[in-house]
Design an enzyme around this catalytic site. Sequence first.
Site: not given
Length: 255
Positions: A147, A160
Site C-alpha cells: 500500500s 496500518y
Amino acid sequence: MPAHKDAFSSPKSLLILGGTSEIALATARRLIARRARTVWLAGRPSPDLESAAEQLRELGADTRTVAFDALDPEAHESALGKVFAEGEIDVVILAFGVLGDQATDERDPMAAARVAQTNYTGAVSSGLVCARALQDQGHGALVVLSSVAGERARRSDFIYGSSKAGLDTFAQGLGDALYGTGVHVMVVRPASVRRRGTPARDAAPMATTPEEIAAAIELGLHRRSEVVWVPGALRLVMSALRHVPRTLFRRLPIQ
C-alpha cells in the site's frame, strides 16, 4: 513457450491468500478470461468465501477453497502445503490484510497488535511457505499487495501504514533472495481503494478501484515488473513526498 515464461504472461493456476479480497478476485476474473483454469481461495471458512468460489466457477474455473488464517502461522505450512500437493501454482497473490481503526487501535494495544500480526507477521509466514513451494517447483510469481500507506507514516493511519511498510520491505528482500531461481516477486502499491458504492466526490485523491489494480497486476505479470504503482503517477508523487521535511509534512492536508 517455456513453461516458466508462460506462467508469467498467461498463468493457468492461481492461489489467493485472502480469498474474499476484492482486488484479488478482480485479478482472478481477468486471468480466467485469458487462460487460468485452476483457482484456490485461501481464507477463513465463511459464506462469503464460498460465494466468491462459486462466482469464479461460473466463469469456468475449477475453484476450490482451503481454510487459512493469517493469525495462525503454525498452520500455514500444512494448509498451503495441501494446495501445492495438488499441482503446480503459477501465481500466488498475497491479498489478505485489515485496515483496523486508527483511533480505536491507539487506545487498544491488543487491537493494534492484531493489525500488525495480520498484515505483517501472517504475511511473512505464509509468504515464506509459498516462496519455498514455488522455488521447489522451479517457477511462479508471488504478488504481494502492499500500500502507498507504507511509504511514509501519516498521523491518520500510522499503525496500518507501519504494518504495510514492514510487508513491503519483506517482499522486496524476498524478491532479491529469490532472484535467479525462476520465482518472481512483484510488490503492488495502490493508492486508497474506492469501493463499490463510494461516490467519486468522496474518494481520496488518486483513489483507484479493484478493477484498475487488477489490470495493473496483469500487465505487471506480463512485464515481470518488480514494483507496480496504481495509478502509475503515484510513483512520482510519493518520490516527492518521501523527502518533504517532517515539519512541513505535518501541515499537509493528507495527514
